[in-house]
Design an enzyme around this catalytic site. Structure first.
Site, PDB file in Angstrom:
ATOM      1  N   LYS A   1      -0.196   4.031  -0.489  1.00  0.00           N
ATOM      2  CA  LYS A   1      -0.211   5.509   0.154  1.00  0.00           C
ATOM      3  C   LYS A   1      -0.336   6.885  -0.182  1.00  0.00           C
ATOM      4  CE  LYS A   1      -0.118   3.181   5.024  1.00  0.00           C
ATOM      5  NZ  LYS A   1       0.018   3.317   6.228  1.00  0.00           N
TER       6      LYS A   1
ATOM      7  N   SER B   1       3.202  -1.530  10.242  1.00  0.00           N
ATOM      8  CA  SER B   1       4.349  -2.243  11.088  1.00  0.00           C
ATOM      9  C   SER B   1       5.050  -3.331  10.361  1.00  0.00           C
ATOM     10  CB  SER B   1       4.947  -2.024  12.193  1.00  0.00           C
ATOM     11  OG  SER B   1       4.820  -0.217  11.968  1.00  0.00           O
TER      12      SER B   1
ATOM     13  N   GLY C   1       2.100   2.627  10.670  1.00  0.00           N
ATOM     14  CA  GLY C   1       3.672   3.163  10.880  1.00  0.00           C
ATOM     15  C   GLY C   1       3.735   3.908  11.519  1.00  0.00           C
TER      16      GLY C   1
ATOM     17  N   GLU D   1      -7.356   4.895   7.654  1.00  0.00           N
ATOM     18  CA  GLU D   1      -6.533   5.828   6.842  1.00  0.00           C
ATOM     19  C   GLU D   1      -7.846   6.720   6.617  1.00  0.00           C
ATOM     20  OE1 GLU D   1      -2.904   5.755   5.387  1.00  0.00           O
ATOM     21  OE2 GLU D   1      -2.341   5.220   7.419  1.00  0.00           O
TER      22      GLU D   1
ATOM     23  N   ASN E   1       1.256  -1.006  -0.022  1.00  0.00           N
ATOM     24  CA  ASN E   1      -0.006  -0.072  -0.720  1.00  0.00           C
ATOM     25  C   ASN E   1       1.271   1.315   0.216  1.00  0.00           C
ATOM     26  OD1 ASN E   1      -1.627   2.052   0.547  1.00  0.00           O
ATOM     27  ND2 ASN E   1      -2.838   1.848   1.819  1.00  0.00           N
TER      28      ASN E   1
ATOM     29  N   HIS F   1      -9.684   1.301   4.745  1.00  0.00           N
ATOM     30  CA  HIS F   1      -8.570   1.281   5.011  1.00  0.00           C
ATOM     31  C   HIS F   1      -8.356   2.219   6.721  1.00  0.00           C
ATOM     32  CE1 HIS F   1      -4.546   2.458   6.948  1.00  0.00           C
ATOM     33  NE2 HIS F   1      -3.531   1.074   5.532  1.00  0.00           N
TER      34      HIS F   1
ATOM     35  N   GLU G   1      -5.595  -4.957  10.839  1.00  0.00           N
ATOM     36  CA  GLU G   1      -4.741  -3.935  10.751  1.00  0.00           C
ATOM     37  C   GLU G   1      -4.798  -2.985  11.974  1.00  0.00           C
ATOM     38  OE1 GLU G   1      -2.565  -2.447   6.512  1.00  0.00           O
ATOM     39  OE2 GLU G   1      -3.792  -1.652   6.474  1.00  0.00           O
TER      40      GLU G   1
HETATM   41  P1  PGA Z   1       2.838   0.496   7.564  1.00  0.00           P
HETATM   42  O1  PGA Z   1       1.434   0.925   7.121  1.00  0.00           O
HETATM   43  O2  PGA Z   1       3.202  -1.136   6.949  1.00  0.00           O
HETATM   44  O3  PGA Z   1       3.418   1.958   7.352  1.00  0.00           O
HETATM   45  O4  PGA Z   1       2.588  -0.055   9.295  1.00  0.00           O
HETATM   46  C1  PGA Z   1       0.261  -0.840   6.979  1.00  0.00           C
HETATM   47  C2  PGA Z   1      -0.685  -0.220   5.877  1.00  0.00           C
HETATM   48  O5  PGA Z   1      -1.528   0.945   6.387  1.00  0.00           O
HETATM   49  O6  PGA Z   1      -1.737  -0.595   5.558  1.00  0.00           O
END
Ligand code: PGA
Length: 251
Positions: free
Chosen positions: A11, A213, A173, A97, A9, A95, A167
């Site tokens: 982003k 992460s 992140g 976010e 992803n 997601h 997640e």
């Molecule tokens: P990350 O993001 O691996 O940077 O923690 C995962 C995600 O948001 O899908």
């Protein structure tokens, strides 16, 4: 037998040129690797160019969101049909976010998943609890509600085009990964819930990815869990060599 999915992803990162350069670097690194579904999710503006760069390769292209209507007066939206048109086979929906910053609800996720499936896309549906919710021991309640709401009304056939990504918001992140055991507990809960709601054949074949992460040094332990069928990777998917390393660890 569930074929694992390793999805990147990206982003809001990478220009069209950077996205194409990334997949051109990735292609030879993963050429010939079988038994894993590899997916990259660039920004909307790069989808067409990335798909063109990947034509003839097994790497799949995904949108990061979509709208539920096919067309109409919906300024700024992108429909599943247009994602298909740009070369996508997958789309990430719900997601955290999007849930946090853009008002995505289980109801809107549900409509988007329905539209994505109708357009022939595979929907990667995200769920996960916040740190406060985990601390309040509400993880199963929260994730259960998200699954019931986001995936209400889908048939066994629909589920063939659904992948779930668990997640935990506190792990995205932040560098804080859920331990493999913490992740497995929730994955097992999700699979049992889907078993209860949709039956054996659906829950047995449903791919449930972990995200938050994920890195080369923790992916192996996560993938060794019986109910973890792949990973949705943000930060660590942005570099071709690192992403390819994680894919290789999974096969
Ligand atoms: P990350 O993001 O691996 O940077 O923690 C995962 C995600 O948001 O899908």
């Amino acid at each position: 037998m569930r074929i694992p999915v390793i999805a990147g992803n990206w982003k809001l990162y990478k220009t069209i040129g950077e996205s194409v350069a990334m997949v051109n670097e990735l292609k030879p690194l993963v050429a010939g690797i079988e038994g894993v579904e590899i997916v990259v999710a660039p920004v909307f503006t790069a989808l067409g160019s990335v798909s063109a760069a990947l034509s003839g390769s097994a790497i799949c292209v995904s949108g990061q969101d979509c709208f539920w209507e096919e067309e109409g007066a919906f300024t700024g939206e992108v429909s599943p049909k247009l994602l298909k048109d740009a070369g996508c086979s997958h789309v990430i929906i719900g997601h955290s976010e999007r849930r946090l910053y853009f008002g995505e609800s289980d109801d809107s996720v549900n409509r988007k998943v329905r539209a994505a499936i109708s357009a022939g896309l595979t929907a990667i549906v995200c769920v996960g609890e916040t740190l406060e919710e985990r601390d309040a021991r509400a993880t199963f309640t929260v994730v259960g509600k998200q699954i019931r709401g986001s995936l209400d009304g889908f048939s066994a056939d629909d589920f063939k085009q659904i992948v779930i990504a668990y997640e935990p918001v506190w792990a995205i992140g932040t560098g804080k990964t859920a331990t493999a055991e913490q992740a497995q507990d929730v994955h097992e809960y999700i699979r049992n819930l889907v078993l209860m709601l949709s039956g054996n054949s659906v829950s047995d074949s449903l791919r449930i990815l972990y995200g938050g992460s994920v890195k080369p040094d923790n992916i192996k332990g996560l993938m060794a869990q019986p109910d973890i069928d792949g990973a949705l990777i943000g930060g660590a998917s942005l570099k071709a060599a690192t992403f390819a390393e994680m894919i290789r660890i999974c096969v």
